[in-house]
Design an enzyme around this catalytic site. Structure first.
Site, PDB file in Angstrom:
ATOM      1  N   GLY A   1     -22.055 -18.384  -7.822  1.00 51.94           N
ATOM      2  CA  GLY A   1     -22.509 -19.638  -7.956  1.00 51.94           C
ATOM      3  C   GLY A   1     -21.273 -20.624  -7.659  1.00 51.94           C
ATOM      4  O   GLY A   1     -20.153 -20.199  -8.126  1.00 51.94           O
TER       5      GLY A   1
ATOM      6  N   GLN B   1     -16.168 -27.985  -7.732  1.00 50.46           N
ATOM      7  CA  GLN B   1     -15.223 -27.034  -7.669  1.00 50.46           C
ATOM      8  C   GLN B   1     -14.373 -26.998  -6.158  1.00 50.46           C
ATOM      9  O   GLN B   1     -13.581 -26.317  -6.278  1.00 50.46           O
ATOM     10  CB  GLN B   1     -15.927 -25.684  -7.867  1.00 50.46           C
TER      11      GLN B   1
ATOM     12  N   CYS C   1     -15.264 -17.542 -13.990  1.00 43.95           N
ATOM     13  CA  CYS C   1     -15.477 -18.810 -13.306  1.00 43.95           C
ATOM     14  C   CYS C   1     -14.600 -18.909 -12.190  1.00 43.95           C
ATOM     15  O   CYS C   1     -13.379 -18.536 -12.287  1.00 43.95           O
ATOM     16  CB  CYS C   1     -15.465 -20.155 -14.155  1.00 43.95           C
TER      17      CYS C   1
ATOM     18  N   GLU D   1     -23.476 -23.662 -13.632  1.00 44.97           N
ATOM     19  CA  GLU D   1     -23.280 -24.509 -12.260  1.00 44.97           C
ATOM     20  C   GLU D   1     -23.864 -25.909 -12.569  1.00 44.97           C
ATOM     21  O   GLU D   1     -22.908 -26.915 -12.294  1.00 44.97           O
ATOM     22  CB  GLU D   1     -24.054 -24.145 -10.909  1.00 44.97           C
TER      23      GLU D   1
ATOM     24  N   HIS E   1     -21.184 -27.490 -14.680  1.00 46.13           N
ATOM     25  CA  HIS E   1     -20.169 -28.074 -13.652  1.00 46.13           C
ATOM     26  C   HIS E   1     -20.638 -29.615 -13.336  1.00 46.13           C
ATOM     27  O   HIS E   1     -19.585 -30.311 -13.192  1.00 46.13           O
ATOM     28  CB  HIS E   1     -19.876 -27.209 -12.593  1.00 46.13           C
TER      29      HIS E   1
END
Length: 166
Positions: A45, A50, A89, A133, A136
């Protein structure tokens, strides 16, 4: 087409993302580059922050499912608590920890065809990755969900050991 992955300490990882207003060619190209970046890094993911983009987009590619993108995803319901062992991660490379995750998550999002989609996942990798996700997109990292930081372990790999010797 790939974009560099941002790492822990980069302020873009701590901001709340903006919703995508329309799914146009730029968004579709961003999603393609996110898939390329995630696959190159052997991830399951990846969220837009990111790769330095402040938009509510994530891509997911886990075994047993077709790869998919979620745009403006929201967790509409979650229940239960579990400790997930050895979560990692791409923005915190070389480490694993044991964060608290929901047992069940319900997610609503939009796909690249501008259609509403819904997911319900219970006690599996899909539930974990959806929550990871979407975290995030709200500026939360998996480390924030770890009660006992002693559970965070550095992975043993030749590259990491060599870096320690410097």
């Amino acid at each position: 087409m790939m974009r560099p992955i941002r790492y822990l300490g980069d302020p873009v990882l701590r901001g709340k993302t903006e919703n995508v207003k329309s799914i146009n060619q730029d968004i579709k190209l961003l999603v393609q580059s996110m898939f390329a970046s995630m696959q190159k890094a052997n991830g399951v993911g990846l969220a837009a922050p990111q790769v330095g983009v402040n938009l509510a987009i994530a891509v997911i590619d886990i075994p047993g499912h077709l790869p998919f993108a979620i745009i403006n995803p929201k967790i509409t319901k979650s229940s239960g608590n579990r400790i997930v062992e050895n979560e990692g991660c791409l923005s915190v490379p070389g480490y694993r920890g044991n964060p608290q995750r929901s047992i069940e998550v319900h997610v609503e999002a939009t796909n690249l065809d501008n259609k509403k989609i819904k997911f319900q996942a219970t006690d599996n990798l899909l539930a974990q990755v959806l929550e990871h996700e979407i975290d995030h997109l709200n500026g939360t990292l998996y480390l924030d969900r770890i009660d006992d930081m002693s559970s965070v372990q550095k992975l043993n790999s030749m590259n990491w050991e060599e870096e320690d010797d410097d």
